[in-house]
Design a protein around this motif. Sequence first.
Motif, PDB file in Angstrom:
ATOM      1  N   SER A  22     -10.943   8.322   4.301  1.00 51.57           N
ATOM      2  CA  SER A  22     -10.818   7.024   3.649  1.00 51.57           C
ATOM      3  C   SER A  22     -10.853   5.931   4.715  1.00 51.57           C
ATOM      4  CB  SER A  22      -9.520   6.937   2.853  1.00 51.57           C
ATOM      5  OG  SER A  22      -8.410   6.779   3.727  1.00 51.57           O
ATOM      6  N   VAL A  23     -11.282   4.759   4.304  1.00 56.00           N
ATOM      7  CA  VAL A  23     -11.311   3.612   5.215  1.00 56.00           C
ATOM      8  C   VAL A  23      -9.895   3.314   5.727  1.00 56.00           C
ATOM      9  CG1 VAL A  23     -11.686   1.111   5.304  1.00 56.00           C
ATOM     10  CG2 VAL A  23     -13.435   2.607   4.316  1.00 56.00           C
ATOM     11  N   ILE A  24      -8.916   3.439   4.862  1.00 57.41           N
ATOM     12  CA  ILE A  24      -7.524   3.182   5.260  1.00 57.41           C
ATOM     13  C   ILE A  24      -7.097   4.151   6.358  1.00 57.41           C
ATOM     14  CG2 ILE A  24      -5.122   3.252   4.457  1.00 57.41           C
ATOM     15  CD1 ILE A  24      -6.255   2.301   1.703  1.00 57.41           C
ATOM     16  N   ASP A  25      -7.422   5.443   6.192  1.00 54.81           N
ATOM     17  CA  ASP A  25      -7.084   6.434   7.212  1.00 54.81           C
ATOM     18  C   ASP A  25      -7.833   6.161   8.520  1.00 54.81           C
ATOM     19  OD1 ASP A  25      -5.350   7.705   5.469  1.00 54.81           O
ATOM     20  OD2 ASP A  25      -6.804   9.272   4.910  1.00 54.81           O
ATOM     21  N   ALA A  26      -9.093   5.738   8.417  1.00 53.21           N
ATOM     22  CA  ALA A  26      -9.895   5.450   9.609  1.00 53.21           C
ATOM     23  C   ALA A  26      -9.323   4.269  10.381  1.00 53.21           C
ATOM     24  CB  ALA A  26     -11.342   5.178   9.211  1.00 53.21           C
ATOM     25  N   VAL A  27      -8.925   3.218   9.673  1.00 52.07           N
ATOM     26  CA  VAL A  27      -8.310   2.052  10.322  1.00 52.07           C
ATOM     27  C   VAL A  27      -7.046   2.489  11.064  1.00 52.07           C
ATOM     28  CG1 VAL A  27      -7.108  -0.138   9.902  1.00 52.07           C
ATOM     29  CG2 VAL A  27      -9.281   0.343   8.749  1.00 52.07           C
ATOM     30  N   GLN A  28      -6.252   3.308  10.408  1.00 53.62           N
ATOM     31  CA  GLN A  28      -5.012   3.816  11.014  1.00 53.62           C
ATOM     32  C   GLN A  28      -5.314   4.644  12.264  1.00 53.62           C
ATOM     33  OE1 GLN A  28      -1.772   3.198   9.819  1.00 53.62           O
ATOM     34  NE2 GLN A  28      -1.194   4.050  11.795  1.00 53.62           N
ATOM     35  N   THR A  29      -6.297   5.526  12.175  1.00 50.61           N
ATOM     36  CA  THR A  29      -6.654   6.387  13.308  1.00 50.61           C
ATOM     37  C   THR A  29      -7.154   5.572  14.484  1.00 50.61           C
ATOM     38  OG1 THR A  29      -7.195   8.222  11.834  1.00 50.61           O
ATOM     39  CG2 THR A  29      -8.141   8.289  14.051  1.00 50.61           C
ATOM     40  N   LEU A  30      -8.063   4.639  14.236  1.00 49.09           N
ATOM     41  CA  LEU A  30      -8.577   3.809  15.325  1.00 49.09           C
ATOM     42  C   LEU A  30      -7.449   3.020  15.971  1.00 49.09           C
ATOM     43  CD1 LEU A  30     -11.988   2.428  13.958  1.00 49.09           C
ATOM     44  CD2 LEU A  30     -11.574   4.443  15.374  1.00 49.09           C
ATOM     45  N   GLY A  31      -6.562   2.469  15.160  1.00 53.58           N
ATOM     46  CA  GLY A  31      -5.425   1.716  15.690  1.00 53.58           C
ATOM     47  C   GLY A  31      -4.498   2.591  16.514  1.00 53.58           C
ATOM     48  N   ASP A  32      -4.173   3.776  16.000  1.00 54.89           N
ATOM     49  CA  ASP A  32      -3.283   4.691  16.713  1.00 54.89           C
ATOM     50  C   ASP A  32      -3.873   5.136  18.050  1.00 54.89           C
ATOM     51  OD1 ASP A  32      -1.511   4.526  14.601  1.00 54.89           O
ATOM     52  OD2 ASP A  32      -1.979   6.523  13.792  1.00 54.89           O
ATOM     53  N   CYS A  33      -5.193   5.304  18.075  1.00 55.45           N
ATOM     54  CA  CYS A  33      -5.862   5.766  19.293  1.00 55.45           C
ATOM     55  C   CYS A  33      -6.200   4.617  20.249  1.00 55.45           C
ATOM     56  CB  CYS A  33      -7.139   6.517  18.927  1.00 55.45           C
ATOM     57  SG  CYS A  33      -6.836   8.029  18.000  1.00 55.45           S
ATOM     58  N   GLY A  34      -6.062   3.371  19.773  1.00 50.80           N
ATOM     59  CA  GLY A  34      -6.382   2.217  20.605  1.00 50.80           C
ATOM     60  C   GLY A  34      -7.866   2.089  20.915  1.00 50.80           C
ATOM     61  N   ILE A  35      -8.706   2.435  19.944  1.00 49.20           N
ATOM     62  CA  ILE A  35     -10.153   2.350  20.132  1.00 49.20           C
ATOM     63  C   ILE A  35     -10.762   1.479  19.040  1.00 49.20           C
ATOM     64  CG2 ILE A  35     -10.371   4.547  21.359  1.00 49.20           C
ATOM     65  CD1 ILE A  35     -11.175   5.866  18.719  1.00 49.20           C
ATOM     66  N   SER A  36     -11.970   1.012  19.285  1.00 50.82           N
ATOM     67  CA  SER A  36     -12.601   0.106  18.328  1.00 50.82           C
ATOM     68  C   SER A  36     -13.690   0.772  17.497  1.00 50.82           C
ATOM     69  CB  SER A  36     -13.185  -1.105  19.059  1.00 50.82           C
ATOM     70  OG  SER A  36     -14.193  -0.690  19.961  1.00 50.82           O
ATOM     71  N   GLY A  37     -13.978   2.031  17.768  1.00 49.10           N
ATOM     72  CA  GLY A  37     -14.994   2.727  17.004  1.00 49.10           C
ATOM     73  C   GLY A  37     -15.013   4.197  17.352  1.00 49.10           C
ATOM     74  N   ALA A  38     -15.692   4.984  16.511  1.00 50.76           N
ATOM     75  CA  ALA A  38     -15.739   6.425  16.726  1.00 50.76           C
ATOM     76  C   ALA A  38     -16.948   7.041  16.044  1.00 50.76           C
ATOM     77  CB  ALA A  38     -14.463   7.070  16.181  1.00 50.76           C
ATOM     78  N   PRO A  39     -17.417   8.174  16.580  1.00 49.77           N
ATOM     79  CA  PRO A  39     -18.467   8.917  15.888  1.00 49.77           C
ATOM     80  C   PRO A  39     -17.916   9.502  14.592  1.00 49.77           C
ATOM     81  CG  PRO A  39     -18.205   9.697  18.156  1.00 49.77           C
ATOM     82  CD  PRO A  39     -17.068   8.785  17.860  1.00 49.77           C
ATOM     83  N   VAL A  40     -18.785   9.625  13.608  1.00 52.00           N
ATOM     84  CA  VAL A  40     -18.411  10.189  12.313  1.00 52.00           C
ATOM     85  C   VAL A  40     -19.108  11.548  12.204  1.00 52.00           C
ATOM     86  CG1 VAL A  40     -18.479   9.874   9.821  1.00 52.00           C
ATOM     87  CG2 VAL A  40     -18.197   7.888  11.327  1.00 52.00           C
ATOM     88  N   LEU A  41     -18.313  12.564  11.850  1.00 53.88           N
ATOM     89  CA  LEU A  41     -18.838  13.925  11.765  1.00 53.88           C
ATOM     90  C   LEU A  41     -18.811  14.442  10.334  1.00 53.88           C
ATOM     91  CD1 LEU A  41     -17.038  15.593  14.833  1.00 53.88           C
ATOM     92  CD2 LEU A  41     -19.236  14.412  14.788  1.00 53.88           C
ATOM     93  N   ASP A  42     -19.818  15.238  10.021  1.00 57.06           N
ATOM     94  CA  ASP A  42     -19.862  15.960   8.751  1.00 57.06           C
ATOM     95  C   ASP A  42     -20.232  17.400   9.088  1.00 57.06           C
ATOM     96  OD1 ASP A  42     -19.907  16.702   6.108  1.00 57.06           O
ATOM     97  OD2 ASP A  42     -21.817  15.736   5.665  1.00 57.06           O
ATOM     98  N   ARG A  43     -19.306  18.319   8.863  1.00 55.92           N
ATOM     99  CA  ARG A  43     -19.483  19.736   9.199  1.00 55.92           C
ATOM    100  C   ARG A  43     -19.868  19.923  10.666  1.00 55.92           C
ATOM    101  NH1 ARG A  43     -23.186  19.808   4.699  1.00 55.92           N
ATOM    102  NH2 ARG A  43     -21.879  19.112   3.022  1.00 55.92           N
ATOM    103  N   GLY A  44     -19.203  19.159  11.541  1.00 53.63           N
ATOM    104  CA  GLY A  44     -19.416  19.283  12.976  1.00 53.63           C
ATOM    105  C   GLY A  44     -20.636  18.564  13.527  1.00 53.63           C
ATOM    106  N   ARG A  45     -21.412  17.930  12.684  1.00 51.66           N
ATOM    107  CA  ARG A  45     -22.628  17.228  13.089  1.00 51.66           C
ATOM    108  C   ARG A  45     -22.400  15.722  13.054  1.00 51.66           C
ATOM    109  NH1 ARG A  45     -27.699  16.966   9.447  1.00 51.66           N
ATOM    110  NH2 ARG A  45     -26.720  15.051   9.262  1.00 51.66           N
ATOM    111  N   ILE A  46     -22.902  15.007  14.061  1.00 57.13           N
ATOM    112  CA  ILE A  46     -22.773  13.550  14.096  1.00 57.13           C
ATOM    113  C   ILE A  46     -23.693  12.955  13.031  1.00 57.13           C
ATOM    114  CG2 ILE A  46     -23.010  11.457  15.485  1.00 57.13           C
ATOM    115  CD1 ILE A  46     -22.782  13.289  17.985  1.00 57.13           C
ATOM    116  N   VAL A  47     -23.097  12.170  12.119  1.00 55.09           N
ATOM    117  CA  VAL A  47     -23.879  11.557  11.046  1.00 55.09           C
ATOM    118  C   VAL A  47     -23.836  10.039  11.091  1.00 55.09           C
ATOM    119  CG1 VAL A  47     -23.711  13.543   9.493  1.00 55.09           C
ATOM    120  CG2 VAL A  47     -21.949  11.756   9.418  1.00 55.09           C
ATOM    121  N   GLY A  48     -23.055   9.482  12.006  1.00 59.40           N
ATOM    122  CA  GLY A  48     -22.959   8.041  12.111  1.00 59.40           C
ATOM    123  C   GLY A  48     -21.900   7.631  13.109  1.00 59.40           C
ATOM    124  N   VAL A  49     -21.717   6.329  13.205  1.00 59.71           N
ATOM    125  CA  VAL A  49     -20.689   5.733  14.058  1.00 59.71           C
ATOM    126  C   VAL A  49     -20.044   4.629  13.238  1.00 59.71           C
ATOM    127  CG1 VAL A  49     -20.226   4.463  16.196  1.00 59.71           C
ATOM    128  CG2 VAL A  49     -21.974   6.239  16.176  1.00 59.71           C
TER     129      VAL A  49
END
Length: 163
Positions: A22-49
């Motif tokens: 969820s977008v809410i979980d992603a915002v939380q994760t990025l904030g907790d990790c102190g990063i501004s973006g991340a790769p997005v994976l689907d079944r271990g494959r990069i599908v976006g950023v």
Amino acid sequence: MKTLRVRDIMTTDVHTLPANASVIDAVQTLGDCGISGAPVLDRGRIVGVVSRSDLAGADGVEEVDHKPRVDTVMSRVVYAVRPGDPVMSAVRLMVAEKIHRAVVITEEGALVGMLTPMDVLRALAEGDHVQEGDYALEARREFHHDPEMAVGYGEQWGSEMTT
């Protein structure tokens, strides 16, 4: 001096997000990790950023369980470099594409790191020569036998310049 390679300065501890997060979980994760973006994976494959700015504009997107999902707001174009690429090649890619992160992948497409402008700035601050071995730069350099002509000394230069 040796050519500085992406593997020499990339971040290897890469935080990823699942495509169905969820977008809410992603915002939380990025904030907790102190990063501004991340790769997005689907079944271990990069599908976006996905970036914080992607997540901030998540109003009115497709929802699952009444929550907007990361895969509906992420950038599906993934700009990637290889660990052995010269750093300047990656910098040129980021500048040309106006991106703030390049995914670092192996020949097989496996995620091994991320390169951000902060990684490049850190290398510069530590005294690394980012342009060493940059053949594109060497090809553009002009060598003048007359240094006065190279820098434009003389009255003719000042009178012809306009602002």
